[in-house]
Design a protein around this motif. Structure first.
Motif, mmCIF file in Angstrom:
data_model
loop_
_atom_site.group_PDB
_atom_site.id
_atom_site.type_symbol
_atom_site.label_atom_id
_atom_site.label_comp_id
_atom_site.label_asym_id
_atom_site.label_seq_id
_atom_site.Cartn_x
_atom_site.Cartn_y
_atom_site.Cartn_z
ATOM 1 N N MET A 279 51.804 -2.757 27.319
ATOM 2 C CA MET A 279 51.051 -1.397 26.508
ATOM 3 C C MET A 279 50.629 -2.577 25.571
ATOM 4 N N PRO A 280 49.125 -2.247 24.714
ATOM 5 C CA PRO A 280 47.379 -1.713 26.064
ATOM 6 C C PRO A 280 47.588 -2.112 27.176
ATOM 7 N N TYR A 281 47.207 -1.264 27.991
ATOM 8 C CA TYR A 281 46.521 -1.768 29.253
ATOM 9 C C TYR A 281 45.355 -1.573 29.461
ATOM 10 N N ILE A 282 45.012 -2.281 30.621
ATOM 11 C CA ILE A 282 43.158 -2.639 30.733
ATOM 12 C C ILE A 282 42.787 -2.663 32.528
ATOM 13 N N SER A 283 42.019 -1.678 33.180
ATOM 14 C CA SER A 283 42.053 -1.545 34.167
ATOM 15 C C SER A 283 40.689 -2.057 34.479
ATOM 16 N N PHE A 284 40.228 -2.987 35.290
ATOM 17 C CA PHE A 284 39.003 -3.615 35.788
ATOM 18 C C PHE A 284 38.402 -2.833 37.061
ATOM 19 N N ASP A 285 37.371 -1.847 36.849
ATOM 20 C CA ASP A 285 37.182 -1.140 38.268
ATOM 21 C C ASP A 285 35.831 -2.024 38.797
ATOM 22 N N GLY A 286 35.956 -3.242 39.506
ATOM 23 C CA GLY A 286 34.521 -3.620 39.609
ATOM 24 C C GLY A 286 34.592 -4.257 41.806
ATOM 25 N N PRO A 287 33.608 -4.695 41.862
ATOM 26 C CA PRO A 287 33.503 -5.483 43.020
ATOM 27 C C PRO A 287 34.660 -6.530 43.089
ATOM 28 N N LYS A 288 34.602 -6.985 44.449
ATOM 29 C CA LYS A 288 35.794 -7.831 44.822
ATOM 30 C C LYS A 288 34.817 -9.795 43.996
ATOM 31 N N LEU A 289 36.598 -9.669 43.863
ATOM 32 C CA LEU A 289 36.450 -11.394 43.017
ATOM 33 C C LEU A 289 37.185 -12.258 43.579
ATOM 34 N N THR A 290 36.970 -13.685 43.225
ATOM 35 C CA THR A 290 37.249 -14.526 43.551
ATOM 36 C C THR A 290 38.453 -14.974 43.030
ATOM 37 N N LYS A 291 39.767 -15.352 43.287
ATOM 38 C CA LYS A 291 40.599 -15.706 42.537
ATOM 39 C C LYS A 291 40.332 -16.780 41.426
ATOM 40 N N GLU A 292 39.268 -17.752 40.984
ATOM 41 C CA GLU A 292 39.069 -17.850 40.207
ATOM 42 C C GLU A 292 38.327 -16.696 38.875
ATOM 43 N N GLN A 293 37.482 -16.281 39.352
ATOM 44 C CA GLN A 293 37.174 -15.238 38.592
ATOM 45 C C GLN A 293 37.941 -14.809 37.685
ATOM 46 N N LYS A 294 38.846 -14.145 39.177
ATOM 47 C CA LYS A 294 40.499 -12.968 38.126
ATOM 48 C C LYS A 294 40.989 -14.154 36.984
ATOM 49 N N GLU A 295 41.081 -15.382 37.005
ATOM 50 C CA GLU A 295 41.964 -15.932 36.728
ATOM 51 C C GLU A 295 41.286 -15.908 34.931
ATOM 52 N N LYS A 296 40.402 -15.862 35.339
ATOM 53 C CA LYS A 296 39.306 -16.248 33.610
ATOM 54 C C LYS A 296 39.008 -14.397 33.396
ATOM 55 N N LEU A 297 39.123 -13.352 34.866
ATOM 56 C CA LEU A 297 38.555 -12.892 33.573
ATOM 57 C C LEU A 297 39.948 -12.313 32.657
ATOM 58 N N VAL A 298 40.907 -12.152 33.290
ATOM 59 C CA VAL A 298 42.281 -11.183 32.975
ATOM 60 C C VAL A 298 42.558 -12.370 31.662
ATOM 61 N N LYS A 299 42.577 -13.688 31.791
ATOM 62 C CA LYS A 299 42.209 -14.474 30.505
ATOM 63 C C LYS A 299 41.527 -14.190 29.353
ATOM 64 N N LYS A 300 39.894 -14.161 29.560
ATOM 65 C CA LYS A 300 39.608 -13.972 28.288
ATOM 66 C C LYS A 300 39.120 -12.078 27.852
ATOM 67 N N LEU A 301 39.979 -11.011 29.116
ATOM 68 C CA LEU A 301 40.400 -9.857 28.418
ATOM 69 C C LEU A 301 40.777 -9.762 27.398
ATOM 70 N N THR A 302 41.935 -10.826 27.621
ATOM 71 C CA THR A 302 43.417 -10.257 27.134
ATOM 72 C C THR A 302 42.834 -10.764 25.426
ATOM 73 N N GLU A 303 42.580 -12.188 25.793
ATOM 74 C CA GLU A 303 41.832 -13.205 24.272
ATOM 75 C C GLU A 303 40.741 -12.008 23.602
ATOM 76 N N ALA A 304 40.006 -11.617 24.373
ATOM 77 C CA ALA A 304 39.008 -10.602 23.387
ATOM 78 C C ALA A 304 40.025 -9.514 23.294
ATOM 79 N N SER A 305 40.431 -9.243 23.751
ATOM 80 C CA SER A 305 42.190 -7.556 22.788
ATOM 81 C C SER A 305 42.777 -8.033 21.993
ATOM 82 N N THR A 306 43.293 -9.143 22.297
ATOM 83 C CA THR A 306 44.206 -9.979 20.700
ATOM 84 C C THR A 306 43.480 -10.015 19.724
#
Lengths: 63, 63, 63, 63, 63, 63
Positions: free
Chosen positions: E1-28
């Motif tokens: 916790m916290p828990y971030i849910s991202f609802d969107g279109p299909k993504l590539t694995k590379e996009q997912k890696e970046k998204l998880v990294k950047k959303l987490t950095e933004a939150s911390t």
């Protein structure tokens, strides 16, 4: 992770303690993961915000 | 089941009554299921907790 | 925003078209907002992933 | 759409402003979409409603 | 916790890696919590399952 | 209603049967409601779609 979301009515703190404990125990017994992996979030909803069969529970239970 | 979650702004009780009734009617007309099968939960959010285009609605609507 | 999430069984594309259209119309008629403001996301669930009364629907409907 | 839901503890308005701004920037930099496409909803939860490892955070942090 | 849910279109694995990294950095950077506290779940949705303004994105983007 | 959403990894059908049964039993024992009132929906997520501490579980578990 895993993440359990429980959407229901208002609960007392004692009910929340029991619910979180029991939902976590139920989950750990099925998945082979330590209890530390599980997060439970309890979402309390006003009966005015829940509709079943097209009717608000706030109205249904007043009848 | 099915379960409809409606995330939006604060609503009056009259709006909630209409919303639950109409969302349920819309759903039963498309799926071949009785209205008793449908649950609607209305999630009311403060404008301070909703962001569009990177800006809180609470700030956007003050301008 | 608002955001409507519809959790239910598998649907045909025609059902999805109707559902999105009708849920949006139902919502715009209750809230004073243009239809462009509404997003609907349909979550299709396998009957093996839905439990009612402690039993998977996949098992219940097989009986 | 896309729609980001952030479930966490109570936040100040300043934290919400920053969070919505930064989550949206993070998302637009990864997906090729304008920031206007993104909605963020912040769900604030009481520590009494969050359980980790089977225990309410409200109890854990009191110790 | 916290828990971030991202609802969107299909993504590539590379996009997912970046998204998880950047959303987490933004939150911390906004909440005073270590990155280990944050979970991100990416929900990929077919364009046939997303409706905006009452129309499926699958139909809108075909035009 | 109530509605329990379980977000986790892929599960076998046997695990789903047990999970739905046990989560429902746990809930009925805490709230004074019949088991018929409870719906559980299991959301299975690919490890490529779950991020903890800013890293995809798909990458973390490969190491």
């Amino acid at each position: 992770m895993p993440y359990i979301s429980f959407d229901g009515p208002k609960l007392t703190k004692e009910q929340k303690e029991k619910l979180v404990k029991k939902l976590t125990e139920a989950s750990t017994s099925v998945l082979s993961m330590p209890k530390e992996a599980f997060t439970v979030v309890i979402k309390e909803n006003d009966l005015e915000n829940i509709g079943v069969a097209g009717e608000l529970l706030a109205n249904k239970y007043k009848k």
